[in-house]
Design an enzyme around this catalytic site. Structure first.
Site, PDB file in Angstrom:
ATOM      1  N   ASP A  75      45.551  37.565  42.329  1.00  6.94           N
ATOM      2  CA  ASP A  75      46.158  38.444  41.424  1.00  6.94           C
ATOM      3  C   ASP A  75      46.846  39.628  42.366  1.00  6.94           C
ATOM      4  OD1 ASP A  75      46.365  39.784  38.821  1.00  6.94           O
ATOM      5  OD2 ASP A  75      44.960  41.162  39.718  1.00  6.94           O
TER       6      ASP A  75
ATOM      7  N   ASP B 113      48.010  43.065  40.972  1.00  6.53           N
ATOM      8  CA  ASP B 113      47.402  44.618  40.623  1.00  6.53           C
ATOM      9  C   ASP B 113      46.020  44.628  40.427  1.00  6.53           C
ATOM     10  OD1 ASP B 113      50.038  46.281  39.257  1.00  6.53           O
ATOM     11  OD2 ASP B 113      49.963  44.184  39.297  1.00  6.53           O
TER      12      ASP B 113
ATOM     13  N   ASP C  41      40.492  40.367  40.066  1.00  8.33           N
ATOM     14  CA  ASP C  41      39.584  41.599  39.581  1.00  8.33           C
ATOM     15  C   ASP C  41      39.210  41.821  38.170  1.00  8.33           C
ATOM     16  OD1 ASP C  41      41.580  44.244  38.761  1.00  8.33           O
ATOM     17  OD2 ASP C  41      42.446  42.378  38.927  1.00  8.33           O
TER      18      ASP C  41
END
Length: 222
Positions: free
Chosen positions: A8, A10, A172
C-alpha cells in the site's frame, strides 16, 4: 515468476498526511467553509490516510451535519490542490525506501496497490525519485474495481511479474487486511502509522520497523 511484495502507499510506504491535509484545507477554502484540519492532531493525520472524502467529512462535521453533496463539491478541488503540491511534506517512512531496494536486490518483484488515483500515485513516486523502484503501480482508477476487491491486488502482482502463490500485501488498514484475505494471500500490517488501529485486525504479521521486513516475511514463509 518471482516472489512478490506488494505495498500500500499512504500510511505504509509514505507519510502523505501533511500534503493531504493541506489539500483538504484548500478545498474548505474553495467551499467558503471556515474550518481547517491540523497536521499536528492525531485524529486529523489518521483521517488523512483514509482518503480525501474522509478528510472532507471530518472537517465539515466540525461545523454541523455533513451534506454529502458538499463533500462531492469539495473533492475535485482537493484533488487539484493535492496534484499541484504533492510532495512538500511527504516522505518515505524511515527505512521504507531501503527495504524496497533490498527486496529488489534479492530478486523480488515489488509493486504498489493503492486506492490513491493512479496519476497522483505516479506523480508522487516521480517527485520522490522512486518510480523506478516499483515494477507495478495499480491505483484506484486503474481498473473498474479497487481494494478490497481482490482483482486490484491480483493485477498489482501480475503487472509486476510476480507469482501470486508467493506474494504478500504490506499495508496499514482494514481495507488492506480484507484485500489480502479476499485474494488468499498473507497480509503484513505496519504499526507506525496507526498503531491502535491494526492491533485487532489479525494479520499474518505486524511490522514495527522496515529494518525487520525480511525477517517478518521469512516468518510467514515468504
Amino acid at each position: 515468476m518471482k516472489r512478490c511484495v506488494i505495498f500500500d502507499l499512504d500510511g505504509t510506504l509514505c507519510d502523505t498526511s501533511g500534503d493531504l491535509l493541506a489539500a483538504a484545507n484548500a478545498a474548505f477554502r474553495h467551499l467558503g467553509r471556515d474550518v481547517a484540519l491540523d497536521a499536528e492532531a492525531d485524529q486529523d493525520r489518521a483521517t488523512a490516510l483514509r482518503g480525501g472524502r474522509a478528510m472532507l467529512r471530518l472537517g465539515l462535521s466540525r461545523l454541523g451535519p455533513v451534506d454529502e453533496a458538499e463533500v462531492d463539491a469539495g473533492y475535485q478541488p482537493l484533488l487539484d490542490a493535492y496534484a499541484n503540491d504533492i510532495a512538500r511534506h511527504t516522505s518515505f517512512y524511515p527505512g521504507a525506501r531501503d527495504a524496497v531496494a533490498r527486496l529488489r536486490d534479492r530478486g523480488d518483484a515489488v509493486g504498489i496497490c493503492t486506492n490513491k488515483p493512479e496519476g497522483l500515485a505516479q506523480s508522487l513516486m516521480e517527485a520522490l525519485d522512486a518510480a523506478h523502484l516499483f515494477d507495478s503501480l495499480v491505483g484506484a482508477d486503474t481498473l473498474a474495481v479497487r481494494k478490497p476487491h481482490p482483482d486490484h491486488y491480483v493485477q498489482s502482482v501480475l503487472r509486476a511479474g510476480g507469482d501470486m502463490a508467493r506474494s504478500v500485501l504490506v499495508g496499514d488498514t482494514d481495507t488492506d487486511r480484507r484485500t489480502a484475505e479476499a485474494a488468499g494471500v498473507p497480509c503484513v500490517l505496519v504499526t507506525f502509522a496507526r498503531p491502535n488501529a491494526v492491533a485487532n485486525l489479525r494479520p499474518e504479521a505486524l511490522l514495527d520497523d522496515f529494518m525487520d521486513l525480511e525477517a517478518v516475511l521469512s516468518e510467514i514463509g515468504l
